[in-house]
Scaffold this active site. Structure first.
Site, PDB file in Angstrom:
ATOM      1  CG  ASP A 102      -2.910  -5.120  13.256  1.00 23.48           C
ATOM      2  OD1 ASP A 102      -2.391  -5.959  13.119  1.00 23.48           O
ATOM      3  OD2 ASP A 102      -2.431  -2.956  13.512  1.00 23.48           O
ATOM      4  CE1 TYR A 103      -9.124  -7.855   6.390  1.00 21.26           C
ATOM      5  CE2 TYR A 103     -10.293  -5.992   7.442  1.00 21.26           C
ATOM      6  CZ  TYR A 103     -10.219  -7.426   6.515  1.00 21.26           C
ATOM      7  OH  TYR A 103     -11.011  -7.631   5.617  1.00 21.26           O
TER       8      TYR A 103
END
Length: 239
Positions: A102-103
């Site tokens: 994820d970011y």
């Protein structure tokens, strides 16, 4: 001689499975002739085209990156944010991440131009273990940890058995450090698992991928995988 779909995958065009679809759909030509038969083998000198564009054969390369937070697990971003390939400086190969973090998640991420290898690592049958360290709100009880270990119901089905353990806690901030070892790769899986048991993630890091670790690396650092490491990963994925 090598199978056509494998050559396409190794060139970083797509996965081996998708390459097979390209062949069947008539999108691939060898030495100017359309090929639609799976299992076709080609020589090193064969000119291969996908959608009329010759592929550039590349030697397979494999990298381990310590992904920083606030970085996209992709090769480009339409919002001009930093992407993981920005950090691999010593290759001209068309590499891409194997899976994604994820970011906001940091930690160990593999990148390659070998679509066949990437597909093998991400296949549901591979069961390669990934270890995450999560800072969560609150302190999970022993029963909650057992529930995580047995598997929890998410909107896309129950998770496979995992390993969940309590590492430390901060009473003042009402936070805990939890280690989770999983063998799946669903989107946002760790965050969703912990959210489902009432302990939302505040910070998340992947510390291990199979036997690989981040030892000696800082966020943004990378190294090439050794041939023996690539071979070990292949072996783990098929056992």
């Amino acid at each position: 001689m090598e199978r056509l779909q494998k050559v396409i995958a190794r060139a970083g065009i797509t996965s081996r499975r998708k390459a097979e679809d390209y062949i069947v759909d008539g999108r691939v030509a060898v030495d100017g002739k359309r090929v639609q038969e799976l299992g076709t083998k080609v020589s090193e000198k064969a000119v291969i085209e996908v959608d009329g564009v010759p592929i550039q054969r590349e030697e397979p390369v494999y990298f381990l990156l310590y992904k920083p937070g606030k970085v996209i697990s992709a090769v480009k971003d339409d919002k001009d944010r930093a992407v993981v390939t920005d950090y691999i400086e010593d290759t001209e190969a068309r590499i891409f991440p194997i899976g994604r973090l994820d970011y906001d998640t940091s930690g160990l991420l593999l990148l390659t131009n070998d679509g066949d290898f990437a597909n093998l690592m991400m296949h549901p049958r591979s069961k390669i273990k990934k270890t995450y360290i999560a800072k969560v709100k609150g302190k999970p009880s022993k029963d909650t940890l057992r529930k995580l270990s047995r598997g929890v119901e998410l909107e896309d089905g129950k998770t496979l058995p995992a390993k969940a353990s309590f590492k430390s806690g901060n009473k003042q901030n009402d936070t805990s450090i939890i280690e989770l070892v999983i063998s799946e790769g669903r989107n946002h899986q760790i965050r969703r698992m912990l959210e489902s048991v009432g302990h939302p993630v505040l910070k998340l890091k992947r510390e291990r991928y199979a036997f690989l670790t981040l030892e000696g690396l800082q966020p943004g650092d990378f190294r090439k995988l050794k041939p023996v490491e690539v071979a070990q990963l292949r072996e783990l994925a098929v056992t």
